[in-house]
Design a protein around this motif. Sequence first.
Motif, PDB file in Angstrom:
ATOM      1  N   GLN A 191       0.644  -1.367  -0.382  1.00 49.29           N
ATOM      2  CA  GLN A 191      -0.068  -0.213   0.394  1.00 49.29           C
ATOM      3  C   GLN A 191       1.076   1.423   0.498  1.00 49.29           C
ATOM      4  O   GLN A 191       0.534   2.216  -0.567  1.00 49.29           O
ATOM      5  CB  GLN A 191      -0.788   0.010   1.558  1.00 49.29           C
ATOM      6  N   LEU A 192       1.779   0.923   0.802  1.00 48.26           N
ATOM      7  CA  LEU A 192       2.850   2.334   0.808  1.00 48.26           C
ATOM      8  C   LEU A 192       3.244   2.354  -0.418  1.00 48.26           C
ATOM      9  O   LEU A 192       4.138   3.720  -0.698  1.00 48.26           O
ATOM     10  CB  LEU A 192       4.206   2.087   2.059  1.00 48.26           C
TER      11      LEU A 192
ATOM     12  N   GLU B 249      -5.105  11.182  -3.506  1.00 44.04           N
ATOM     13  CA  GLU B 249      -6.028  11.078  -2.510  1.00 44.04           C
ATOM     14  C   GLU B 249      -7.280  10.511  -3.278  1.00 44.04           C
ATOM     15  O   GLU B 249      -7.553   9.933  -2.946  1.00 44.04           O
ATOM     16  CB  GLU B 249      -6.468  12.531  -2.163  1.00 44.04           C
ATOM     17  N   GLU B 250      -7.637  10.687  -4.449  1.00 43.13           N
ATOM     18  CA  GLU B 250      -8.828  11.074  -5.320  1.00 43.13           C
ATOM     19  C   GLU B 250      -8.466   9.266  -5.746  1.00 43.13           C
ATOM     20  O   GLU B 250      -8.534   8.022  -6.441  1.00 43.13           O
ATOM     21  CB  GLU B 250      -8.488  11.330  -6.374  1.00 43.13           C
ATOM     22  N   ALA B 251      -6.646   9.254  -6.887  1.00 43.04           N
ATOM     23  CA  ALA B 251      -6.140   7.780  -6.989  1.00 43.04           C
ATOM     24  C   ALA B 251      -6.896   7.228  -6.003  1.00 43.04           C
ATOM     25  O   ALA B 251      -6.254   5.847  -6.896  1.00 43.04           O
ATOM     26  CB  ALA B 251      -5.344   8.287  -7.967  1.00 43.04           C
ATOM     27  N   THR B 252      -6.329   6.971  -5.566  1.00 40.46           N
ATOM     28  CA  THR B 252      -5.627   5.886  -3.874  1.00 40.46           C
ATOM     29  C   THR B 252      -6.759   5.331  -3.469  1.00 40.46           C
ATOM     30  O   THR B 252      -6.533   5.187  -2.149  1.00 40.46           O
ATOM     31  CB  THR B 252      -4.671   5.977  -3.456  1.00 40.46           C
ATOM     32  N   GLN B 253      -8.121   6.702  -3.526  1.00 39.63           N
ATOM     33  CA  GLN B 253      -9.695   5.378  -2.572  1.00 39.63           C
ATOM     34  C   GLN B 253      -9.420   4.174  -2.565  1.00 39.63           C
ATOM     35  O   GLN B 253      -9.918   4.083  -1.459  1.00 39.63           O
ATOM     36  CB  GLN B 253     -10.943   6.548  -3.387  1.00 39.63           C
ATOM     37  N   ARG B 254      -9.126   3.365  -3.408  1.00 41.50           N
ATOM     38  CA  ARG B 254      -9.069   1.911  -2.927  1.00 41.50           C
ATOM     39  C   ARG B 254      -8.162   1.711  -1.976  1.00 41.50           C
ATOM     40  O   ARG B 254      -8.379  -0.009  -1.636  1.00 41.50           O
ATOM     41  CB  ARG B 254      -8.871   0.514  -4.040  1.00 41.50           C
ATOM     42  N   LEU B 255      -8.013   2.282  -1.481  1.00 41.98           N
ATOM     43  CA  LEU B 255      -6.409   1.790  -0.470  1.00 41.98           C
ATOM     44  C   LEU B 255      -7.003   1.973   0.176  1.00 41.98           C
ATOM     45  O   LEU B 255      -7.102   3.462   1.328  1.00 41.98           O
ATOM     46  CB  LEU B 255      -5.198   2.822  -0.600  1.00 41.98           C
ATOM     47  N   PRO B 256      -6.897   0.811   1.961  1.00 43.02           N
ATOM     48  CA  PRO B 256      -7.621   1.054   2.547  1.00 43.02           C
ATOM     49  C   PRO B 256      -6.691   1.940   3.923  1.00 43.02           C
ATOM     50  O   PRO B 256      -7.754   2.791   5.160  1.00 43.02           O
ATOM     51  CB  PRO B 256      -7.161  -0.629   3.433  1.00 43.02           C
TER      52      PRO B 256
ATOM     53  N   ALA C   2      -5.172   4.581   3.296  1.00 45.82           N
ATOM     54  CA  ALA C   2      -4.141   5.889   2.200  1.00 45.82           C
ATOM     55  C   ALA C   2      -4.493   6.816   2.954  1.00 45.82           C
ATOM     56  O   ALA C   2      -3.382   8.382   2.684  1.00 45.82           O
ATOM     57  CB  ALA C   2      -5.534   5.790   0.741  1.00 45.82           C
ATOM     58  N   GLY C   3      -5.628   7.727   3.959  1.00 42.90           N
ATOM     59  CA  GLY C   3      -5.742   8.224   4.850  1.00 42.90           C
ATOM     60  C   GLY C   3      -4.566   8.504   5.329  1.00 42.90           C
ATOM     61  O   GLY C   3      -3.941   9.898   5.942  1.00 42.90           O
TER      62      GLY C   3
END
Length: 464
Positions: free
Chosen positions: A227-228, A326-333, A335-336
């Motif tokens: 994820q990172l 932020e918009e592109a990585t919304q699938r990553l749990p 990401a925030g």
Amino acid sequence: MTDEDRSPEDDFQDLLRQLFGAGGQIDPEQIQKLTGMNIDPTMLAGLMQQMQGAFAGADGGIPWDSARTAALHIANQDGLSVTSGQRADLDQAFALADLWLSGVTSISALAQPARSLTRGDWVEQTMPVWQEAAEPVATSITDALLDALGQQAPEEMRGVVEGAGRIMRSVGGSLFAAQLGQVIGRLSKEVVSGGDVGIPLLPVGEAAILPQNFADFGQGLEVPEDQLALYLATRELAHARLFRHAKWLHLHVLSQLTDYARGLEVDTSALESMADRFDPENPEELRAALESGALMPPRSEAQQAALTRLENVLAVIEGWVEVVTEEATQRLPDAGRIAEAVRRRRAVGGPAERALGALVGLELRPRRLREAGAMWRAITAAVGAEARDGLWDYPDLLPTPEDIDDPTAIIGRLQAAARGEAAPRDEMDDALERLLSGEDFTDTDDPADGSAGDAEGPEGPRPV
């Protein structure tokens, strides 16, 4: 040239070249003859040895090759390289990140694949930009050093010191280059990607991650490594895409950076005080002063205004990169959490980045990143990604500090353009139209009183 034709300046320059040139030997009698002072050659030995390279063909410039060599020495100390497994993992992350970005921005993908760089590769690739950014500061410091040494020299020697200015500047230039090289070398152990520092360091259209530093960034986050990697790859590609699309942006940022740097001055009183108590056996004081920023006086109003303009540009760039990532990585749990870690890291900076800021008198951390991010989110929600990204087509469309404070006006302009409505005209538009039409301003405006001229002159209508 005969002995009669030689000036004291010629003798002094020959002495300096003899002392500092390759294989030069210290002649205490010659020094005493010129200065009239009792100087201990043993005390000078350490300083002379460090300056050998500075005077071998000194031309008064900054020895940037020395800075590069010093940086590479530090960057390659650990002897680490990028493994094939690391490259493969990052290649996969970049490929998926590219797909995600294409779904949230109209700015096209890069023409060449992203790369995995070693620390040494990063130094080699970024050194031209560091040189461009630091050269005005280095010149200011070397000029101030020459002035301070001239004032500290005995009265009978000041003219001679001034005559040897080109060589004396090489002393300050060598010290500055050595410090810059050390700071960049240490920075190579902190940065994770090409756009990590905020300014465009890599050639336009190139993206890269440093696997050697990737693991250090993730320590303590408790985030899966895949994820990172995906988040950082997305952010790096967004940054590189932006600079490739807005071809004017690279020069725009660097021009503002160098304009700010050229206005820097050196605290000559601090430098003179240091020269007065300078111990040749302990040159660390001058090095520490360069790196700590002790020679940089408080910024003037003009300097602060220039810094504010630069910080605004950097905030607008990084705000856009943050929102798109932020918009592109919304699938990553996670990401925030990763995004917040990146923001904190950019706000604080590492030790080497802080040292770089002190050395060149500039902090490269945008102070209004959160506000700029909020502006880009509001623009995206109001007009969509395509209209938002169209603001990077021309420099005059770039959001202003006022737009960051309140994006209502820029959103209104974008919405009016989407409806096919003309933007409100202002005085600049009218003046430009008259200039392009070839209209003579003196026929319509009287510069003395600012009023419009009469349609008729004293002898009838004026020809059109």
